[in-house]
Design a protein around this motif. Structure first.
Motif, PDB file in Angstrom:
ATOM      1  N   VAL A  68       0.822  -1.247  -0.013  1.00 54.06           N
ATOM      2  CA  VAL A  68      -0.038   0.041   0.065  1.00 54.06           C
ATOM      3  C   VAL A  68       0.767   1.296   0.010  1.00 54.06           C
ATOM      4  O   VAL A  68       0.571   2.136  -0.732  1.00 54.06           O
ATOM      5  N   PHE A  69       1.901   1.219   0.754  1.00 58.35           N
ATOM      6  CA  PHE A  69       2.585   2.599   0.958  1.00 58.35           C
ATOM      7  C   PHE A  69       3.798   2.444  -0.020  1.00 58.35           C
ATOM      8  O   PHE A  69       4.330   1.658  -0.370  1.00 58.35           O
ATOM      9  N   THR A  70       4.259   3.946  -0.253  1.00 66.22           N
ATOM     10  CA  THR A  70       5.558   4.116  -1.094  1.00 66.22           C
ATOM     11  C   THR A  70       6.472   3.915  -0.249  1.00 66.22           C
ATOM     12  O   THR A  70       6.400   3.904   1.162  1.00 66.22           O
ATOM     13  N   PHE A  71       7.861   3.908  -0.605  1.00 69.08           N
ATOM     14  CA  PHE A  71       9.058   3.984   0.486  1.00 69.08           C
ATOM     15  C   PHE A  71       9.113   5.026   1.373  1.00 69.08           C
ATOM     16  O   PHE A  71       9.453   5.014   2.317  1.00 69.08           O
ATOM     17  N   ALA A 128      -6.707   3.181   6.195  1.00 74.73           N
ATOM     18  CA  ALA A 128      -6.851   4.505   5.528  1.00 74.73           C
ATOM     19  C   ALA A 128      -6.407   4.672   4.219  1.00 74.73           C
ATOM     20  O   ALA A 128      -7.322   5.197   3.414  1.00 74.73           O
ATOM     21  N   LYS A 129      -5.329   4.187   3.936  1.00 73.95           N
ATOM     22  CA  LYS A 129      -4.619   4.324   2.591  1.00 73.95           C
ATOM     23  C   LYS A 129      -5.442   3.530   1.785  1.00 73.95           C
ATOM     24  O   LYS A 129      -5.466   3.728   0.410  1.00 73.95           O
ATOM     25  N   SER A 130      -5.756   2.043   2.063  1.00 67.80           N
ATOM     26  CA  SER A 130      -6.380   1.115   1.256  1.00 67.80           C
ATOM     27  C   SER A 130      -7.699   1.959   0.850  1.00 67.80           C
ATOM     28  O   SER A 130      -8.222   1.444  -0.313  1.00 67.80           O
ATOM     29  N   GLY A 131      -8.313   2.562   1.781  1.00 66.05           N
ATOM     30  CA  GLY A 131      -9.791   3.151   1.433  1.00 66.05           C
ATOM     31  C   GLY A 131      -9.528   4.357   0.563  1.00 66.05           C
ATOM     32  O   GLY A 131     -10.637   5.077   0.058  1.00 66.05           O
ATOM     33  N   ASN A 132      -8.370   5.147   0.436  1.00 61.32           N
ATOM     34  CA  ASN A 132      -8.115   6.331  -0.233  1.00 61.32           C
ATOM     35  C   ASN A 132      -6.736   6.295  -0.836  1.00 61.32           C
ATOM     36  O   ASN A 132      -5.780   6.701  -0.279  1.00 61.32           O
ATOM     37  N   ALA A 133      -6.809   5.640  -1.911  1.00 66.41           N
ATOM     38  CA  ALA A 133      -5.422   5.811  -2.716  1.00 66.41           C
ATOM     39  C   ALA A 133      -4.854   7.176  -3.065  1.00 66.41           C
ATOM     40  O   ALA A 133      -3.603   7.164  -3.492  1.00 66.41           O
ATOM     41  N   GLU A 162       1.222  14.307   3.398  1.00 66.36           N
ATOM     42  CA  GLU A 162       0.840  15.221   4.506  1.00 66.36           C
ATOM     43  C   GLU A 162       0.295  14.379   5.650  1.00 66.36           C
ATOM     44  O   GLU A 162       0.323  14.772   6.834  1.00 66.36           O
ATOM     45  N   ALA A 163      -0.664  13.457   5.234  1.00 65.78           N
ATOM     46  CA  ALA A 163      -1.683  12.745   6.267  1.00 65.78           C
ATOM     47  C   ALA A 163      -0.664  11.935   7.263  1.00 65.78           C
ATOM     48  O   ALA A 163      -0.991  11.651   8.502  1.00 65.78           O
TER      49      ALA A 163
END
Length: 146
Positions: free
Chosen positions: A106-109, A131-136, A141-142
């Motif tokens: 899900v995350f970038t490095f 949160a990231k899975s629901g909002n690509a 900043e989050a």
């Protein structure tokens, strides 16, 4: 605690062999974060080889562990072109996220780097994954507010 030059040469050969074996395995398509975590694992494994070699030859002391670590970082710099700071960073990311496939996918490095902060807990990371899975389109900043 220094060992003789032959032992250092042997150690560098062992580390180079581990590096070549890691590079020879054809990986499935990976995200950039997954590639860098794989690099972190390879570096972690090579550092363990160096430390184990020194503790085997010189005894399991703080000094021999430090010398093994120092030899590994010299190897990473000279043979792989990876600075000590970068190697430590890749290893830390692997240690923190290597067993978390959701975070890796899900995350970038750079987002993983933000989540390395000491105050970020496993529960916090799990919430950020959701949160990231629901909002690509979630921005870095989050994460900074994490």
């Amino acid at each position: 605690m220094a060992t003789d030059e032959k032992e250092n040469d042997d150690l560098f050969e062992n580390l180079a062999g581990a590096s070549e074996r890691s590079a020879a395995e054809p990986p499935p398509p990976l995200t950039r974060a997954q590639e860098l975590l794989r690099l972190g694992k390879a570096l972690h494994d090579m550092m363990a080889i160096a430390i184990n070699r020194y503790t085997k030859n010189c005894g399991d002391t703080t000094a021999s562990r430090r010398e093994g670590t120092a030899v590994f970082f010299r190897f990473a710099q000279r043979s792989l072109g990876i600075s000590q700071g970068s190697a430590r960073y890749y290893i830390r990311c692997y240690q923190r996220f290597g067993d978390n496939p959701e975070a890796m996918s899900v995350f970038t490095f750079s987002e993983l780097r933000i989540l390395l902060a000491k105050h970020v807990t496993a529960e916090h990371i799990a919430a950020m994954v959701r949160a990231k899975s629901g909002n690509a389109t979630m921005t870095r900043e989050a994460f900074r507010g994490a």
